[in-house]
Structure formats: C-alpha cells, structure tokens
Design an enzyme around this catalytic site. Sequence first.
Site, PDB file in Angstrom:
ATOM      1  N   ASN A  28     -25.830  12.915 -63.973  1.00 41.67           N
ATOM      2  CA  ASN A  28     -27.130  12.275 -64.154  1.00 41.67           C
ATOM      3  C   ASN A  28     -27.610  12.450 -65.597  1.00 41.67           C
ATOM      4  O   ASN A  28     -27.300  13.429 -66.245  1.00 41.67           O
ATOM      5  CB  ASN A  28     -28.127  12.906 -63.165  1.00 41.67           C
ATOM      6  CG  ASN A  28     -29.572  12.487 -63.402  1.00 41.67           C
ATOM      7  OD1 ASN A  28     -30.432  13.328 -63.667  1.00 41.67           O
ATOM      8  ND2 ASN A  28     -29.837  11.205 -63.313  1.00 41.67           N
ATOM      9  N   GLY A  29     -28.376  11.454 -66.046  1.00 39.94           N
ATOM     10  CA  GLY A  29     -28.980  11.492 -67.366  1.00 39.94           C
ATOM     11  C   GLY A  29     -28.513  10.337 -68.218  1.00 39.94           C
ATOM     12  O   GLY A  29     -27.329  10.212 -68.515  1.00 39.94           O
ATOM     13  N   ASP A  30     -29.471   9.442 -68.565  1.00 45.62           N
ATOM     14  CA  ASP A  30     -29.226   8.357 -69.526  1.00 45.62           C
ATOM     15  C   ASP A  30     -28.257   7.278 -69.053  1.00 45.62           C
ATOM     16  O   ASP A  30     -27.711   6.542 -69.877  1.00 45.62           O
ATOM     17  CB  ASP A  30     -28.725   8.911 -70.877  1.00 45.62           C
ATOM     18  CG  ASP A  30     -29.735   9.850 -71.524  1.00 45.62           C
ATOM     19  OD1 ASP A  30     -30.895   9.873 -71.080  1.00 45.62           O
ATOM     20  OD2 ASP A  30     -29.358  10.560 -72.473  1.00 45.62           O
ATOM     21  N   ARG A  43     -34.363   6.743 -64.576  1.00 43.04           N
ATOM     22  CA  ARG A  43     -35.234   5.805 -65.300  1.00 43.04           C
ATOM     23  C   ARG A  43     -34.652   4.405 -65.448  1.00 43.04           C
ATOM     24  O   ARG A  43     -35.397   3.449 -65.612  1.00 43.04           O
ATOM     25  CB  ARG A  43     -35.578   6.402 -66.674  1.00 43.04           C
ATOM     26  CG  ARG A  43     -36.473   7.625 -66.559  1.00 43.04           C
ATOM     27  CD  ARG A  43     -36.515   8.409 -67.843  1.00 43.04           C
ATOM     28  NE  ARG A  43     -35.216   9.023 -68.127  1.00 43.04           N
ATOM     29  CZ  ARG A  43     -34.934   9.717 -69.215  1.00 43.04           C
ATOM     30  NH1 ARG A  43     -35.860   9.877 -70.137  1.00 43.04           N
ATOM     31  NH2 ARG A  43     -33.733  10.238 -69.394  1.00 43.04           N
ATOM     32  N   PRO A  77     -34.206  11.404 -57.735  1.00 43.43           N
ATOM     33  CA  PRO A  77     -35.609  11.563 -57.338  1.00 43.43           C
ATOM     34  C   PRO A  77     -36.532  11.463 -58.550  1.00 43.43           C
ATOM     35  O   PRO A  77     -36.235  12.034 -59.592  1.00 43.43           O
ATOM     36  CB  PRO A  77     -35.647  12.997 -56.773  1.00 43.43           C
ATOM     37  CG  PRO A  77     -34.483  13.693 -57.398  1.00 43.43           C
ATOM     38  CD  PRO A  77     -33.444  12.656 -57.652  1.00 43.43           C
ATOM     39  N   CYS A 119     -36.321  20.508 -62.227  1.00 40.63           N
ATOM     40  CA  CYS A 119     -37.560  19.957 -62.804  1.00 40.63           C
ATOM     41  C   CYS A 119     -38.040  20.847 -63.952  1.00 40.63           C
ATOM     42  O   CYS A 119     -38.171  22.056 -63.791  1.00 40.63           O
ATOM     43  CB  CYS A 119     -38.641  19.842 -61.726  1.00 40.63           C
ATOM     44  SG  CYS A 119     -40.144  19.111 -62.387  1.00 40.63           S
ATOM     45  N   LYS A 132     -30.096  19.899 -57.012  1.00 47.22           N
ATOM     46  CA  LYS A 132     -30.122  19.120 -58.248  1.00 47.22           C
ATOM     47  C   LYS A 132     -30.447  20.091 -59.373  1.00 47.22           C
ATOM     48  O   LYS A 132     -31.475  20.765 -59.342  1.00 47.22           O
ATOM     49  CB  LYS A 132     -31.159  18.002 -58.160  1.00 47.22           C
ATOM     50  CG  LYS A 132     -31.222  17.177 -59.436  1.00 47.22           C
ATOM     51  CD  LYS A 132     -31.763  15.797 -59.165  1.00 47.22           C
ATOM     52  CE  LYS A 132     -31.948  14.988 -60.436  1.00 47.22           C
ATOM     53  NZ  LYS A 132     -33.114  15.434 -61.209  1.00 47.22           N
ATOM     54  N   GLN A 172     -35.997  15.341 -51.026  1.00 50.74           N
ATOM     55  CA  GLN A 172     -35.953  16.463 -51.956  1.00 50.74           C
ATOM     56  C   GLN A 172     -37.141  17.396 -51.794  1.00 50.74           C
ATOM     57  O   GLN A 172     -38.291  16.950 -51.760  1.00 50.74           O
ATOM     58  CB  GLN A 172     -35.909  15.994 -53.410  1.00 50.74           C
ATOM     59  CG  GLN A 172     -35.630  17.173 -54.339  1.00 50.74           C
ATOM     60  CD  GLN A 172     -35.810  16.894 -55.814  1.00 50.74           C
ATOM     61  OE1 GLN A 172     -36.883  16.497 -56.251  1.00 50.74           O
ATOM     62  NE2 GLN A 172     -34.756  17.097 -56.586  1.00 50.74           N
TER      63      GLN A 172
HETATM   64  C1  LIG Z   1     -41.244  10.237 -64.008  1.00 57.34           C
HETATM   65  C2  LIG Z   1     -40.117  11.150 -63.598  1.00 57.34           C
HETATM   66  C3  LIG Z   1     -40.234  11.894 -62.454  1.00 57.34           C
HETATM   67  C4  LIG Z   1     -39.201  12.750 -62.061  1.00 57.34           C
HETATM   68  N1  LIG Z   1     -39.325  13.449 -60.896  1.00 57.34           N
HETATM   69  C5  LIG Z   1     -38.287  14.232 -60.466  1.00 57.34           C
HETATM   70  C6  LIG Z   1     -38.348  14.869 -59.203  1.00 57.34           C
HETATM   71  O1  LIG Z   1     -39.309  14.719 -58.439  1.00 57.34           O
HETATM   72  N2  LIG Z   1     -37.287  15.646 -58.847  1.00 57.34           N
HETATM   73  C7  LIG Z   1     -36.188  15.820 -59.661  1.00 57.34           C
HETATM   74  O2  LIG Z   1     -35.254  16.536 -59.302  1.00 57.34           O
HETATM   75  N3  LIG Z   1     -36.102  15.185 -60.847  1.00 57.34           N
HETATM   76  C8  LIG Z   1     -37.113  14.398 -61.255  1.00 57.34           C
HETATM   77  N4  LIG Z   1     -36.997  13.697 -62.416  1.00 57.34           N
HETATM   78  C9  LIG Z   1     -35.724  13.766 -63.174  1.00 57.34           C
HETATM   79  C10 LIG Z   1     -34.794  12.600 -62.768  1.00 57.34           C
HETATM   80  O3  LIG Z   1     -34.382  12.727 -61.440  1.00 57.34           O
HETATM   81  C11 LIG Z   1     -33.546  12.582 -63.664  1.00 57.34           C
HETATM   82  O4  LIG Z   1     -32.874  13.808 -63.522  1.00 57.34           O
HETATM   83  C12 LIG Z   1     -33.876  12.393 -65.145  1.00 57.34           C
HETATM   84  O5  LIG Z   1     -34.849  11.391 -65.320  1.00 57.34           O
HETATM   85  C13 LIG Z   1     -32.618  12.027 -65.945  1.00 57.34           C
HETATM   86  O6  LIG Z   1     -31.992  10.897 -65.416  1.00 57.34           O
HETATM   87  P1  LIG Z   1     -32.229   9.398 -66.010  1.00 57.34           P
HETATM   88  O7  LIG Z   1     -31.898   9.465 -67.467  1.00 57.34           O
HETATM   89  O8  LIG Z   1     -31.313   8.539 -65.202  1.00 57.34           O
HETATM   90  O9  LIG Z   1     -33.678   9.093 -65.826  1.00 57.34           O
HETATM   91  C14 LIG Z   1     -38.033  12.863 -62.835  1.00 57.34           C
HETATM   92  C15 LIG Z   1     -37.912  12.083 -63.994  1.00 57.34           C
HETATM   93  C16 LIG Z   1     -38.940  11.233 -64.376  1.00 57.34           C
HETATM   94  C17 LIG Z   1     -38.767  10.422 -65.630  1.00 57.34           C
END
Ligand SMILES: Cc1cc2nc3c(=O)[nH]c(=O)nc-3n(C[C@H](O)[C@H](O)[C@H](O)COP(=O)(O)O)c2cc1C
Length: 322
Positions: free
Chosen positions: A201-203, A226, A19, A101, A140, A72
């Site tokens: 999750n992450g990176d 991302r 999300p 978050c 999450k 979510q």
């Molecule tokens: C712009 C942005 C908005 C996000 N909004 C949410 C959200 O609404 N709910 C949530 O659980 N995580 C949110 N996240 C976190 C992402 O779901 C994810 O956990 C985090 O970006 C790490 O994963 P990635 O490296 O694949 O981006 C957000 C991240 C970004 C960058």
Amino acid sequence: MENGKSVNHLISSHVSLAPMAGITDYVLRSLVREHSKTCLLTTEMISSEALTQVKDTVITARDKNHSPISYQLSGHKPEMIASCAEYLQKYADMIDINMGCPVNKVVKGTDGAALMRNPKLAEEIVKTVKERISIPLSVKIRLGYTADEMNYVKFGERMQSAGTDFITIHARTRSQMYGGKADWKKIADLKKSVDIPVFANGDVISIETAEQCLEESHADGVAIGRGILGDPTLISRIEQYINNGKKIPPPTLEEKIEGIKKHLLREIEFRGEEVGLKFTRKFYPYYVNGFPGASKYRGQLVLIENKNDILKMLDSILLKIR
Ligand SMILES: Cc1cc2nc3c(=O)[nH]c(=O)nc-3n(C[C@H](O)[C@H](O)[C@H](O)COP(=O)(O)O)c2cc1C
C-alpha cells in the site's frame, strides 16, 4: 486451518480498498463494489472505545453485495478490541486491526502506528482477538515508527506467529506521515519472511503504478487508498489489468461530473439532505477538476446549501465541457 489459508478466497482479486476514515463509508464502498464484484472492501477505522459505547449503525452499515469486506478496528485494549471484533462478525468477512494510523490523536493513545513500538501489546491484541473470532484476522502496518525503527519484518513475523492471516503494509514510516514516496521495494523483505499473504500500500494511483508496485514489492496484491478519490473505477481497472491484461482508461471529465452527481445523491439518500450535502463537499476537488474554471466551480459548489442548486450547477458544468 493453517494461518493465511483461510483468507485466500477474500483476496483473490489481488486488489483491496484501503481503509480511510471519513472516506470509505457505506456509500463509497457501494460505488467501488458496483465496478468490482470481487475486491476486498474495508470500512473506515472503527474505534473500539467508541463502538463499546455506541453501536453506530452509520459506520457499520453494509449491503449484501459488500462481501468480501473487512471491518477495521482501532484501539489498544485487547479485551475491548476482541469484544468489538466478536460483535462485528455479523457484518464482516475479516477483521483488520489498525497498526499504522500516524495521526497524533491516535498514536498518543498508543493506538494505530504506536502499536509498532509495542510489539508485545500488538501480539496480545492479535492473540486475544483471534481466540474470539471465527473469521480471518489481518493487521495494517507501516514500515515502522521512524526511519531508525523500521521493524516491519520482525513485527510482521511476530504478528504471523500470533495468528494474523493477512498483512497490508503502507510503505512509509509513521514519521513520514504521508510525505515522501512509498518505498515499495522494502515490502519484498517482509514478503520473504512471512508465509501469509501481504498486500502493498501507498501511492498506487493508476494501472501503471500498481504494476510497478507489484513488481518491486513482490506482494500478493495492492491496497488502494487515495487513488479511489474521484475515481471509484480504479480498483476494477487495476483488477482487469492484473487478471486479463486489459487497460481501461480512467473516467473522462464528463464521467467524473456524472460520478460526483451519483456520489452526492447516494450520500443524501444515506445520510439525509443536510448532512449528505456537507459530507460530500470534501469530494468535489477530486471529481471537479481538469478543465478551465474548475476551481471557481469548486469554490461555489461548497457554498450551496441545497441539492437542486448543486445538481443545476453540475449540469451547467456538463454543458460547458461536452
Ligand atoms: C483521509 C485518510 C483517512 C485514512 N484513514 C485510515 C484509517 O481509518 N485506517 C487506516 O488503517 N489507514 C487510514 N488511512 C491510510 C490509508 O489506508 C493508506 O494507508 C494511505 O493513504 C496510503 O495509501 P494511498 O497512497 O493508496 O492513499 C487514511 C488515509 C487518508 C488519506
């Protein structure tokens, strides 16, 4: 049904869309779905306080092809979150509770990652929601609030006992926000301690990082945030690699410009021209890059106020890079 079993058919592709508020809207979810028929999609975080007041159809919008999809919710009031979850069942295949978050506005209200500091309340939320819905429930989470409070293993066990069917874990603490590197190896400890499926999750931004993350975390799948920016094919490319070893290359520069044209036109169709144009501006850096003069074009694109002029500029970029 036993905890966790009810969710397997929703996560069978081993990849999900994480999300992202302001990003994983109806349009982006649809673009991802065009490439991957089976990944679990997730909406942006939906505030239970806001949804209680207004049933915002922009944020809840879904297409019949969006299944499997998780909606979510954020919040800290068990009854309120449960009522919202009950309402969202008409759209969702699964409800996810945001316990990760990190942003100040969210944790100040004891929502998001602040719930990891209050496991009793988190548990009450899960139990209350679980009683009111007939679809699977996930949470999450992060590794913990700070480096000294990495309670993700105990927290995850507690969420499982409360009735959670599935966990997605971002391998950073709340204090890290988005800094440093996600520590995928830590996820293996959670995986050992719970029976329900866990997505890491992450990176994860490529087929290679997905492979490494799965190896280090022993997770059942990966959630992509991302990495999807500028490349709605990423999830399907990772799925194809996991499921049949096929390595499909990322989009070319030309495909990325065609991609932003499509994204823009879809947002305009969904939100109307004025709002759609403004909404799409945040995506240009991810699609319009990797060629000489890209940053100059990006600077110009965000100033243009009508669809036709933007499309003309994108076409002129296509001529230049072909
Ligand atoms: C712009 C942005 C908005 C996000 N909004 C949410 C959200 O609404 N709910 C949530 O659980 N995580 C949110 N996240 C976190 C992402 O779901 C994810 O956990 C985090 O970006 C790490 O994963 P990635 O490296 O694949 O981006 C957000 C991240 C970004 C960058």
